[in-house]
Each structure stands twice: as C-alpha cells, then as structure tokens.
Scaffold this active site. Structure first.
Site, PDB file in Angstrom:
ATOM      1  N   GLY A 157       0.856  -1.180   0.000  1.00  0.00           N
ATOM      2  CA  GLY A 157       0.000   0.000   0.000  1.00  0.00           C
ATOM      3  C   GLY A 157       0.892   1.229   0.000  1.00  0.00           C
ATOM      4  O   GLY A 157       2.056   1.176  -0.427  1.00  0.00           O
ATOM      5  N   ARG A 158       0.345   2.345   0.521  1.00  0.00           N
ATOM      6  CA  ARG A 158       1.121   3.592   0.511  1.00  0.00           C
ATOM      7  C   ARG A 158       2.429   3.449   1.281  1.00  0.00           C
ATOM      8  O   ARG A 158       3.478   3.906   0.836  1.00  0.00           O
ATOM      9  CB  ARG A 158       0.310   4.714   1.165  1.00  0.00           C
ATOM     10  N   ARG A 179      -2.234  -8.577  -2.217  1.00  0.00           N
ATOM     11  CA  ARG A 179      -3.400  -9.274  -2.792  1.00  0.00           C
ATOM     12  C   ARG A 179      -3.482  -9.014  -4.291  1.00  0.00           C
ATOM     13  O   ARG A 179      -3.732  -9.892  -5.073  1.00  0.00           O
ATOM     14  CB  ARG A 179      -4.686  -8.797  -2.103  1.00  0.00           C
ATOM     15  N   THR A 237       6.163  -3.173  11.427  1.00  0.00           N
ATOM     16  CA  THR A 237       5.763  -1.826  11.865  1.00  0.00           C
ATOM     17  C   THR A 237       4.258  -1.644  11.660  1.00  0.00           C
ATOM     18  O   THR A 237       3.763  -0.518  11.684  1.00  0.00           O
ATOM     19  CB  THR A 237       6.505  -0.734  11.057  1.00  0.00           C
ATOM     20  N   ARG A 239       0.912  -4.075  12.700  1.00  0.00           N
ATOM     21  CA  ARG A 239       0.203  -4.398  13.944  1.00  0.00           C
ATOM     22  C   ARG A 239       0.748  -5.720  14.481  1.00  0.00           C
ATOM     23  O   ARG A 239       0.931  -6.685  13.711  1.00  0.00           O
ATOM     24  CB  ARG A 239      -1.304  -4.553  13.696  1.00  0.00           C
ATOM     25  N   GLU A 268       0.212  -4.175  23.814  1.00  0.00           N
ATOM     26  CA  GLU A 268       0.983  -2.943  24.032  1.00  0.00           C
ATOM     27  C   GLU A 268       0.366  -2.149  25.165  1.00  0.00           C
ATOM     28  O   GLU A 268      -0.870  -2.122  25.268  1.00  0.00           O
ATOM     29  CB  GLU A 268       0.973  -2.098  22.743  1.00  0.00           C
ATOM     30  N   HIS A 287       6.004   1.282  19.516  1.00  0.00           N
ATOM     31  CA  HIS A 287       4.978   1.685  18.535  1.00  0.00           C
ATOM     32  C   HIS A 287       5.126   3.190  18.193  1.00  0.00           C
ATOM     33  O   HIS A 287       4.236   3.991  18.497  1.00  0.00           O
ATOM     34  CB  HIS A 287       3.553   1.381  19.057  1.00  0.00           C
ATOM     35  N   GLY A 289       6.175   4.312  14.941  1.00  0.00           N
ATOM     36  CA  GLY A 289       6.324   4.504  13.491  1.00  0.00           C
ATOM     37  C   GLY A 289       5.933   5.911  13.048  1.00  0.00           C
ATOM     38  O   GLY A 289       6.606   6.528  12.234  1.00  0.00           O
TER      39      GLY A 289
HETATM   40  C1  DGY Z   1      -1.502   4.161  12.775  1.00  0.00           C
HETATM   41  O1  DGY Z   1      -1.734   5.300  12.346  1.00  0.00           O
HETATM   42  O2  DGY Z   1      -2.231   3.190  12.533  1.00  0.00           O
HETATM   43  C2  DGY Z   1      -0.330   4.026  13.674  1.00  0.00           C
HETATM   44  O3  DGY Z   1      -0.023   2.711  13.946  1.00  0.00           O
HETATM   45  C3  DGY Z   1      -0.613   4.780  14.946  1.00  0.00           C
HETATM   46  O4  DGY Z   1       0.571   5.287  15.374  1.00  0.00           O
END
Ligand code: DGY
Length: 333
Positions: A157-158, A179, A237, A239, A268, A287, A289
């Site tokens: 994805g992005r 996919r 990075t 879930r 978490e 967490h 990112g």
């Molecule tokens: C998101 O935007 O889904 C990130 O994991 C939250 O920091």
C-alpha cells in the site's frame, strides 16, 4: 443553542489548542482521557448530544458504543489503522469512520529502514559491545551489507511503496507480495511481485505492511518463519497481532531466523515479563512509526479536518466506510 441542546464532539485524543478551536466553532467539546471506554466515561446527557467522536487506536469502538451514542455521525480515528473500530457495526449504525492515510507513510518508512540498518549493520549490538568493554578485548563481529540484499515487503500500500523507494536507494533488490499486484511498481521498476511463500523464502529482510483484520490475525506464524533463511531478518511496523508471537519467539530463539525489528506487539505496552525482552537478536520500539512532531501534527490535523467536515455537512477527505456518507450527509444537512 443552549448548552443542553448543543451538539457535542467527544474528544479522546491529544488535540492542540488551535485545532480544538476549529472543532469548537461547530461543536461543544467533551474531553475524555485516551483509552477509556466512552460508554462508561461520558455521562448520558452528553452522549445523547454527541454527533462526533475523535479517538486514538486505544479507544475500543464496538457495537455497544453506537447504541450508547444514538446521534453519532462520525468516528474520526487519529491513526491510519482502524482495527480498534468495528467497522461493519458502524456501517450498520449509519456511522461514518474516518482515518488518517497518507500523512504518516514517510515516517513509518523511515523507521522501517532504520530497523533494517540496525539489524544488518548491528548498530544496537555494537553499541552494547562498546559500552560493555568487549571492544577492549578485540574487534566486533562483522555486519552485513544492505546493498545487493533482497528486501521483501508483505503488503504494497502507501507505506509499502514508501519503504520500497528507500530500500531501492540502498541498492537493494525489492520484492513484494500483495493481494493485487501493483502495476505501477512493476512498470517503474520499484519492486517485483512474488508469491507469498517465495517472498518469505527469498528475502533477506521481510517487512510487514498489512492491516490487522479477521483475515490477517496471526497470519504470519511457524509456517512462514520455517520458510525464511536462517540469515534473514523479520520486521513489523504494522500491527503486532498479524503475527503469531509465540511462533516468532520460537524462530528467534532457535536460530530459524537471524533477528527481528518490532515496533508493534500483540499486547501494548509490552510487559517486561515478555520473552521478547530477553532476546538479544530483537530490536524493540514502543509503537513509534508515526511518532514524530511533524507527522503527528499532520495526522491530528487530518483527523480534526475529517470531523469538522462532517459537522459542517461536507464530505471528509479520508473515509473508511464511504458507502455511509450519503446517509450521514442527509443527517448533517
Ligand atoms: C496508525 O496510524 O495506525 C499508527 O499505527 C498509529 O501510530
């Protein structure tokens, strides 16, 4: 409007003052500490007037919430992921779900590449090597080049595309599984499509960029780790719960894979009793990112913009269940 009839935005996320003002031009704000169950934390009189909820991924948004907030029109999530929200239940209740795509891609991609550098070039190991005095006894073990290695993206994805660009800049061979194959990535030479098993078996770095949902929960487990090279690194990075964490711990302990970089875990904050804590071949991040000043500002600005647009009857920029918008638009007019 008097206070008892004014429409409310329940805000359960850190919103800077200027953006709070943007909300309060349309709605009365009722603040709740992040992570609390709205059904319990907000008095009934306020819930009855709430048309909007601004929350983080720590707020569970389940069916019971829609019953408790009968006028609710929008849940604006301060995150791109929305696994904290029961989207089918929101759709049934005629509630629009919004998120923050696009604005955090670079920050998450930077962290991903940072972890690849830490793992490949042993940055964390070498820091420990110097501090412990081991250097006084001899040179550190050699690390490995990133250039020429295969970087495998699970999910294109992005964020996946942004990681791919960075990996290419390190002269890595970038492959992906998604996919749907990404025609543009193939055309531009950014990355080549591989079948899922081949991605795990051929990559020197496997990096996860898929959303969490019923189909992806624990979808990476013992089978996938057994396909990986013993020299390969696993990075997540996205879930934590997309991975079978016990299987990952086994793969790391037994040397089935060389190491891992994890920004996300099943539970978490991570408990210090977790087996991950004592594994020397894992880099752990809390967490973070998207956790930069600039990116978090852009995310909260988009989350507020989504909410304010709904409150003023305009279509928001980032909708998860877009089919609900005509229903909400009618209520908003
Ligand atoms: C998101 O935007 O889904 C990130 O994991 C939250 O920091």
């Amino acid at each position: 409007m008097s206070n008892t009839t004014r429409r409310v935005a329940i805000v359960s996320a850190p919103v800077p003052d200027d953006l709070q003002q943007a909300i309060s031009q349309h709605l009365e704000i009722y603040s709740v500490p992040a992570g609390q169950r709205i059904e319990e934390a907000v008095p009934e009189e306020v819930r009855a007037r709430a048309i909007a909820l601004l929350c983080t991924m720590r707020t569970p948004v389940q069916e019971s919430l829609f019953a408790a907030l009968p006028q609710l029109q929008v849940v604006s999530n301060f995150a791109v992921g929305y696994d904290n929200i029961d989207v089918p239940a929101a759709t049934r209740a005629g509630v629009l779900v919004c998120n923050t795509p696009g604005v955090l891609d670079a920050a998450v991609a930077d962290l991903t590449i940072g972890m690849a550098l830490c793992l490949g070039r042993k940055l964390v190991d070498n820091d420990r090597f110097v501090r412990s005095g081991a250097w006084l006894k001899g040179p550190a073990p050699l690390a490995s080049d990133l250039a020429g290695k295969t970087f495998g993206l699970l999910g294109m994805g992005r964020i996946g595309r942004m990681v791919a660009k960075r990996a290419r800049a390190f002269d890595m061979n970038v492959v992906y599984h998604n996919r749907r194959p990404d025609a543009e990535a193939e055309r531009s030479g950014l990355a080549s499509y591989l079948e899922r098993d081949a991605l795990f078996s051929q990559s020197d770095y496997v990096s996860v960029h898929i959303p969490l949902g019923p189909e992806t929960t624990a979808s990476i487990g013992a089978r996938e780790f057994s396909l990986m090279k013993p020299t390969a690194f696993f990075m997540n990075t996205a879930r934590g719960a997309v991975v079978d964490e016990a299987a990952l711990i086994h793969a790391l302990r037994s040397g089935q894979i060389a190491g891992a970089g994890l920004d996300v875990m099943v539970k978490e904050p991570l408990d210090t009793a977790s087996a991950l804590i004592d594994l020397p071949n894992v880099i752990l991040q809390p967490h973070v990112g998207s956790a930069t000043v600039e990116t978090r500002r852009a995310m909260i600005a988009l989350a507020v913009d989504n909410l304010v647009n709904v409150a003023s009857g305009n279509q928001p920029k980032a909708m998860v269940n877009e089919s609900v918008w005509p229903v909400v638009a009618k209520k908003a007019r």
